[in-house]
Design a protein around this motif. Sequence first.
Motif, PDB file in Angstrom:
ATOM      1  N   ILE A  79       0.961  -0.838   0.189  1.00  0.00           N
ATOM      2  CA  ILE A  79       0.406   0.253   0.018  1.00  0.00           C
ATOM      3  C   ILE A  79       1.361   0.901   0.263  1.00  0.00           C
ATOM      4  CG2 ILE A  79      -1.725   1.224   1.036  1.00  0.00           C
ATOM      5  CD1 ILE A  79      -2.598  -1.545   2.255  1.00  0.00           C
ATOM      6  N   ALA A  80       1.823   1.585   0.869  1.00  0.00           N
ATOM      7  CA  ALA A  80       2.738   2.286   0.901  1.00  0.00           C
ATOM      8  C   ALA A  80       3.368   2.475  -1.046  1.00  0.00           C
ATOM      9  CB  ALA A  80       4.065   1.894   1.816  1.00  0.00           C
ATOM     10  N   HIS A  81       3.760   1.409  -1.542  1.00  0.00           N
ATOM     11  CA  HIS A  81       4.652   1.443  -2.657  1.00  0.00           C
ATOM     12  C   HIS A  81       3.907   2.006  -3.998  1.00  0.00           C
ATOM     13  CE1 HIS A  81       6.687  -0.162  -5.510  1.00  0.00           C
ATOM     14  NE2 HIS A  81       5.721  -0.192  -6.269  1.00  0.00           N
ATOM     15  N   ARG A  82       2.177   1.566  -3.301  1.00  0.00           N
ATOM     16  CA  ARG A  82       0.633   2.553  -4.324  1.00  0.00           C
ATOM     17  C   ARG A  82       1.021   4.000  -3.937  1.00  0.00           C
ATOM     18  NH1 ARG A  82      -1.329   1.484  -8.463  1.00  0.00           N
ATOM     19  NH2 ARG A  82      -0.548   3.301  -8.957  1.00  0.00           N
ATOM     20  N   THR A  83       1.321   4.005  -2.901  1.00  0.00           N
ATOM     21  CA  THR A  83       0.747   5.636  -2.657  1.00  0.00           C
ATOM     22  C   THR A  83       1.874   6.950  -3.056  1.00  0.00           C
ATOM     23  OG1 THR A  83       0.094   4.661  -0.708  1.00  0.00           O
ATOM     24  CG2 THR A  83       0.597   6.739  -0.676  1.00  0.00           C
ATOM     25  N   SER A  84       3.213   5.679  -3.020  1.00  0.00           N
ATOM     26  CA  SER A  84       4.820   6.399  -3.168  1.00  0.00           C
ATOM     27  C   SER A  84       4.270   6.477  -4.938  1.00  0.00           C
ATOM     28  CB  SER A  84       5.995   5.737  -3.015  1.00  0.00           C
ATOM     29  OG  SER A  84       5.979   4.676  -4.189  1.00  0.00           O
ATOM     30  N   LEU A  85       4.174   5.702  -5.514  1.00  0.00           N
ATOM     31  CA  LEU A  85       3.858   5.971  -7.620  1.00  0.00           C
ATOM     32  C   LEU A  85       2.820   6.887  -7.165  1.00  0.00           C
ATOM     33  CD1 LEU A  85       3.347   1.790  -8.414  1.00  0.00           C
ATOM     34  CD2 LEU A  85       5.382   3.306  -8.421  1.00  0.00           C
ATOM     35  N   ASP A  86       1.452   6.972  -6.696  1.00  0.00           N
ATOM     36  CA  ASP A  86       0.724   8.602  -6.804  1.00  0.00           C
ATOM     37  C   ASP A  86       1.588   9.557  -6.895  1.00  0.00           C
ATOM     38  OD1 ASP A  86      -0.939   6.829  -7.359  1.00  0.00           O
ATOM     39  OD2 ASP A  86      -1.858   6.378  -5.538  1.00  0.00           O
ATOM     40  N   GLU A  87       1.877   9.642  -5.313  1.00  0.00           N
ATOM     41  CA  GLU A  87       3.086  11.250  -5.424  1.00  0.00           C
ATOM     42  C   GLU A  87       4.250  11.283  -6.355  1.00  0.00           C
ATOM     43  OE1 GLU A  87       2.714  13.111  -3.092  1.00  0.00           O
ATOM     44  OE2 GLU A  87       4.225  14.315  -3.116  1.00  0.00           O
ATOM     45  N   ILE A  88       4.558   9.818  -7.147  1.00  0.00           N
ATOM     46  CA  ILE A  88       5.679  10.481  -8.124  1.00  0.00           C
ATOM     47  C   ILE A  88       4.505  11.131  -9.521  1.00  0.00           C
ATOM     48  CG2 ILE A  88       7.204   9.405  -9.915  1.00  0.00           C
ATOM     49  CD1 ILE A  88       7.961   7.494  -7.246  1.00  0.00           C
ATOM     50  N   ARG A  89       3.880   9.976  -9.736  1.00  0.00           N
ATOM     51  CA  ARG A  89       2.942  10.716 -10.527  1.00  0.00           C
ATOM     52  C   ARG A  89       2.190  12.068 -10.937  1.00  0.00           C
ATOM     53  NH1 ARG A  89       0.410   4.892 -11.014  1.00  0.00           N
ATOM     54  NH2 ARG A  89       1.160   3.678 -12.512  1.00  0.00           N
ATOM     55  N   LYS A  90       1.937  12.389  -9.490  1.00  0.00           N
ATOM     56  CA  LYS A  90       1.669  13.718  -9.352  1.00  0.00           C
ATOM     57  C   LYS A  90       2.409  14.445  -9.567  1.00  0.00           C
ATOM     58  CE  LYS A  90      -0.810  13.675  -5.629  1.00  0.00           C
ATOM     59  NZ  LYS A  90      -1.322  14.118  -3.854  1.00  0.00           N
ATOM     60  N   ARG A  91       3.334  14.483  -9.270  1.00  0.00           N
ATOM     61  CA  ARG A  91       5.185  15.536  -9.352  1.00  0.00           C
ATOM     62  C   ARG A  91       5.420  15.282 -10.665  1.00  0.00           C
ATOM     63  NH1 ARG A  91       9.339  13.194  -4.738  1.00  0.00           N
ATOM     64  NH2 ARG A  91       8.728  13.930  -2.744  1.00  0.00           N
ATOM     65  N   LYS A  92       4.661  14.252 -11.347  1.00  0.00           N
ATOM     66  CA  LYS A  92       5.557  14.327 -12.584  1.00  0.00           C
ATOM     67  C   LYS A  92       4.943  15.390 -13.544  1.00  0.00           C
ATOM     68  CE  LYS A  92       8.606   9.604 -13.106  1.00  0.00           C
ATOM     69  NZ  LYS A  92       7.352   8.902 -13.409  1.00  0.00           N
ATOM     70  N   ARG A  93       3.163  15.245 -12.381  1.00  0.00           N
ATOM     71  CA  ARG A  93       2.750  16.220 -13.736  1.00  0.00           C
ATOM     72  C   ARG A  93       2.547  17.639 -13.275  1.00  0.00           C
ATOM     73  NH1 ARG A  93      -1.940  12.458 -12.929  1.00  0.00           N
ATOM     74  NH2 ARG A  93      -1.792  13.491 -10.344  1.00  0.00           N
ATOM     75  N   SER A  94       3.272  18.285 -12.185  1.00  0.00           N
ATOM     76  CA  SER A  94       3.156  19.177 -11.927  1.00  0.00           C
ATOM     77  C   SER A  94       5.296  19.929 -12.757  1.00  0.00           C
ATOM     78  CB  SER A  94       3.325  19.650 -10.200  1.00  0.00           C
ATOM     79  OG  SER A  94       4.323  18.874  -9.918  1.00  0.00           O
ATOM     80  N   ARG A  95       5.511  20.934 -13.391  1.00  0.00           N
ATOM     81  CA  ARG A  95       6.854  20.793 -13.793  1.00  0.00           C
ATOM     82  C   ARG A  95       7.523  21.195 -12.837  1.00  0.00           C
ATOM     83  NH1 ARG A  95       6.742  20.799 -19.666  1.00  0.00           N
ATOM     84  NH2 ARG A  95       4.042  20.970 -20.361  1.00  0.00           N
ATOM     85  N   VAL A  96       6.936  22.384 -11.925  1.00  0.00           N
ATOM     86  CA  VAL A  96       8.191  22.512 -11.375  1.00  0.00           C
ATOM     87  C   VAL A  96       8.232  22.101  -9.893  1.00  0.00           C
ATOM     88  CG1 VAL A  96       9.753  24.332 -10.091  1.00  0.00           C
ATOM     89  CG2 VAL A  96       8.726  24.836 -12.682  1.00  0.00           C
ATOM     90  N   ARG A  97       9.294  21.204  -8.827  1.00  0.00           N
ATOM     91  CA  ARG A  97       8.601  21.246  -7.348  1.00  0.00           C
ATOM     92  C   ARG A  97       9.736  21.896  -6.615  1.00  0.00           C
ATOM     93  NH1 ARG A  97      11.012  17.251  -4.257  1.00  0.00           N
ATOM     94  NH2 ARG A  97      12.196  16.329  -5.359  1.00  0.00           N
TER      95      ARG A  97
END
Lengths: 221, 240
Positions: A79-97
Amino acid sequence: MEPEAQEAAAAMERYCRGEPAAFHQLYALLAPRILAYLHGLLGDRAAAEDALQLTFLKVHEARATYLRGANPIPWIYTIAHRTSLDEIRKRKRSRVRLSPHGTPGAPDTEPTAHITGVAADQHPDPADRQDASNAAAGALAALAELPESQRQALLLTKVHGRSIAEAALITGSTPGAIKQRAHRAYVTLRRLLGKGDVDAGAGADAGAGATKVAPTRKELA
Amino acid sequence: MTARRDGGDERALANATRLGAPPPALSPELARAVQGMGPVRTRHRFGAVAAVALAGLVWPVIALVHLPHRRDLGALPMAWVIVAAVLWATAFTASLTAALVPRRGDVLPAAGRAARIAVAAMLIVAAFALFASVDAPGVSMHPEERGWSPLRACLHCIGFVFQTAAVFLVAGLVAMRRLIPVGGARAGLALGAGAGAMGGLVLHFICPFASTAHVVLGHVGGMALTAVAGALLAAALIRR
């Protein structure tokens, strides 16, 4: 089942029976390593802490899907892995972090912890402290260079002491793929850390014969 | 020497990811949820597969009872009919079980293992259809007798496989959405293969066309296509 898995399974059963104390026991037992796993994947302490809370919230919501008597540790890692994947995808969508310091993409600079759980900047030996801090910073930077799938395989098998089968379950992959990714990650990591004369055999058995560096409960306490 | 250096790298990684650092306190949302919780009824290991199978088997049973059976059924070797039926049924059971039933001691089904089992089941069924198809000359029907082209006959059977697989796919995806946080595509492939195998099993008794090409393309091909559909649907729908 390992004693730790048995303890987690017992706590999970009591948790499903509705005992809040059992949830706190499970959290104390697993949150440190789940947080470390998330930190390794996300490379950012604050994001990892948010993902940790979200992970345990998902565990709470999904507790009815737990099977009594089963080892909950790989499940919670999944579940942690899935959550991190979602977070990584979210980051990829935002151009600058922006980092907490306002610079794009800079790693956070909180003090690192020693393997014993003592913060590195509080370790008794200053030389050790400096070495540990430098090595940790280098390792984190090298880790960030690895492809996502290799980073997952390396962290799970080499750092978190999960078996190849468990790592495959957690990532939804196959044992063969995990072995290959962990080996490639290991070779790349050593190259990035300036230790290019890697013994291929040493990394090939990543996980299967991996030295477990996950802390014991005593060390965590 | 190498082992010592390996340990150093692992420790550096452990330090870098702060393995052993204390976790933060519970967020207010999580603390509230835990404080107000009650007991929950946990699931049974075979609960999901039983529910999916029960829902999905309604149509195949109706089809086998009400649709006319192939006219060459009595003329085919009984042993071959039984072996082929057992193969299709095994492909169905193995794929569906692998997709939805965790191994003892695990909470989640292993998606990678499920996909491997489903692919193996498909290959075995395909090999059997390719090398061991049997027809009864003069009794088995050819598509031309119905005025159909071979392609039309294949498409007809593929359509029937999808029709049979639909309930399994929908019920299975609902179950997997609750159960499987990662590897959805692989588990979906196994679910789709299992569902398609049930279509193949029903067609084994009702499809009048017995040629090798028809069985491979129309029946096994239908199973492969439902497996692909399962993988695509699961990849798109399963998020947690």
